[in-house]
Design a protein around this motif. Structure first.
Motif, PDB file in Angstrom:
ATOM      1  N   TYR A  49       0.827  -1.203   0.000  1.00  0.00           N
ATOM      2  CA  TYR A  49       0.000   0.000   0.000  1.00  0.00           C
ATOM      3  C   TYR A  49       0.866   1.259   0.000  1.00  0.00           C
ATOM      4  O   TYR A  49       0.640   2.174  -0.797  1.00  0.00           O
ATOM      5  CB  TYR A  49      -0.933  -0.008   1.220  1.00  0.00           C
ATOM      6  CG  TYR A  49      -1.831   1.203   1.283  1.00  0.00           C
ATOM      7  CD1 TYR A  49      -2.926   1.319   0.436  1.00  0.00           C
ATOM      8  CD2 TYR A  49      -1.573   2.230   2.185  1.00  0.00           C
ATOM      9  CE1 TYR A  49      -3.747   2.436   0.478  1.00  0.00           C
ATOM     10  CE2 TYR A  49      -2.392   3.350   2.239  1.00  0.00           C
ATOM     11  CZ  TYR A  49      -3.473   3.455   1.387  1.00  0.00           C
ATOM     12  OH  TYR A  49      -4.278   4.560   1.429  1.00  0.00           O
ATOM     13  N   PHE A  50       1.852   1.323   0.882  1.00  0.00           N
ATOM     14  CA  PHE A  50       2.661   2.539   1.008  1.00  0.00           C
ATOM     15  C   PHE A  50       3.692   2.694  -0.111  1.00  0.00           C
ATOM     16  O   PHE A  50       4.010   3.809  -0.502  1.00  0.00           O
ATOM     17  CB  PHE A  50       3.363   2.576   2.369  1.00  0.00           C
ATOM     18  CG  PHE A  50       2.428   2.884   3.503  1.00  0.00           C
ATOM     19  CD1 PHE A  50       1.749   4.096   3.556  1.00  0.00           C
ATOM     20  CD2 PHE A  50       2.208   1.968   4.508  1.00  0.00           C
ATOM     21  CE1 PHE A  50       0.888   4.391   4.593  1.00  0.00           C
ATOM     22  CE2 PHE A  50       1.341   2.258   5.552  1.00  0.00           C
ATOM     23  CZ  PHE A  50       0.682   3.464   5.595  1.00  0.00           C
ATOM     24  N   PHE A  51       4.233   1.597  -0.627  1.00  0.00           N
ATOM     25  CA  PHE A  51       5.300   1.708  -1.617  1.00  0.00           C
ATOM     26  C   PHE A  51       4.834   1.527  -3.059  1.00  0.00           C
ATOM     27  O   PHE A  51       5.574   1.862  -3.987  1.00  0.00           O
ATOM     28  CB  PHE A  51       6.417   0.709  -1.313  1.00  0.00           C
ATOM     29  CG  PHE A  51       7.104   0.984  -0.004  1.00  0.00           C
ATOM     30  CD1 PHE A  51       7.781   2.174   0.201  1.00  0.00           C
ATOM     31  CD2 PHE A  51       7.061   0.058   1.030  1.00  0.00           C
ATOM     32  CE1 PHE A  51       8.416   2.444   1.409  1.00  0.00           C
ATOM     33  CE2 PHE A  51       7.692   0.318   2.233  1.00  0.00           C
ATOM     34  CZ  PHE A  51       8.368   1.511   2.427  1.00  0.00           C
ATOM     35  N   VAL A  52       3.627   1.025  -3.286  1.00  0.00           N
ATOM     36  CA  VAL A  52       3.149   0.820  -4.656  1.00  0.00           C
ATOM     37  C   VAL A  52       1.928   1.685  -4.942  1.00  0.00           C
ATOM     38  O   VAL A  52       1.924   2.446  -5.919  1.00  0.00           O
ATOM     39  CB  VAL A  52       2.811  -0.671  -4.914  1.00  0.00           C
ATOM     40  CG1 VAL A  52       2.222  -0.863  -6.294  1.00  0.00           C
ATOM     41  CG2 VAL A  52       4.055  -1.534  -4.745  1.00  0.00           C
ATOM     42  N   LEU A  54       0.295   4.240  -3.070  1.00  0.00           N
ATOM     43  CA  LEU A  54       0.358   5.669  -2.753  1.00  0.00           C
ATOM     44  C   LEU A  54       1.227   6.466  -3.721  1.00  0.00           C
ATOM     45  O   LEU A  54       0.833   7.553  -4.130  1.00  0.00           O
ATOM     46  CB  LEU A  54       0.809   5.887  -1.314  1.00  0.00           C
ATOM     47  CG  LEU A  54      -0.248   5.611  -0.255  1.00  0.00           C
ATOM     48  CD1 LEU A  54       0.308   5.946   1.136  1.00  0.00           C
ATOM     49  CD2 LEU A  54      -1.519   6.383  -0.491  1.00  0.00           C
ATOM     50  N   PRO A  55       2.409   5.967  -4.133  1.00  0.00           N
ATOM     51  CA  PRO A  55       3.215   6.758  -5.076  1.00  0.00           C
ATOM     52  C   PRO A  55       2.539   6.981  -6.428  1.00  0.00           C
ATOM     53  O   PRO A  55       2.870   7.928  -7.134  1.00  0.00           O
ATOM     54  CB  PRO A  55       4.491   5.943  -5.239  1.00  0.00           C
ATOM     55  CG  PRO A  55       4.604   5.158  -3.981  1.00  0.00           C
ATOM     56  CD  PRO A  55       3.176   4.849  -3.612  1.00  0.00           C
ATOM     57  N   ARG A  56       1.585   6.168  -6.820  1.00  0.00           N
ATOM     58  CA  ARG A  56       0.900   6.337  -8.107  1.00  0.00           C
ATOM     59  C   ARG A  56      -0.059   7.503  -8.094  1.00  0.00           C
ATOM     60  O   ARG A  56      -0.427   8.024  -9.130  1.00  0.00           O
ATOM     61  CB  ARG A  56       0.118   5.063  -8.460  1.00  0.00           C
ATOM     62  CG  ARG A  56       1.010   3.918  -8.830  1.00  0.00           C
ATOM     63  CD  ARG A  56       0.165   2.766  -9.272  1.00  0.00           C
ATOM     64  NE  ARG A  56       1.001   1.686  -9.760  1.00  0.00           N
ATOM     65  CZ  ARG A  56       0.532   0.621 -10.329  1.00  0.00           C
ATOM     66  NH1 ARG A  56      -0.761   0.457 -10.482  1.00  0.00           N
ATOM     67  NH2 ARG A  56       1.346  -0.314 -10.740  1.00  0.00           N
ATOM     68  N   GLY A  57      -0.531   7.898  -6.937  1.00  0.00           N
ATOM     69  CA  GLY A  57      -1.447   9.015  -6.846  1.00  0.00           C
ATOM     70  C   GLY A  57      -2.895   8.578  -6.871  1.00  0.00           C
ATOM     71  O   GLY A  57      -3.222   7.388  -6.895  1.00  0.00           O
TER      72      GLY A  57
END
Length: 60
Positions: A49-52, A54-57
């Protein structure tokens, strides 16, 4: 075997007492293993969740 005496019931009673004591103690080891496995799965989910995600927006 034909002339032997029947086995005494005492060893079975001892086995029953040992079985009852083990059942009373409960499945503590199994609960610990299940808890650790659940914690690992939750940790992996949060990592994705935090590394894949969330960074996508935000999805549009």
């Amino acid at each position: 075997m034909i002339n032997s005496e029947p086995p005494s019931p005492r060893p079975q009673a001892t086995h029953d007492e040992a079985t009852d004591a083990a059942v009373r103690a409960g499945p503590k080891g199994a609960a610990v293993v299940a808890g650790i496995a659940t914690a690992i799965v939750v940790a992996i989910w949060f990592a994705f969740y935090f590394f894949v995600f969330l960074p996508r927006g935000v999805a549009q």
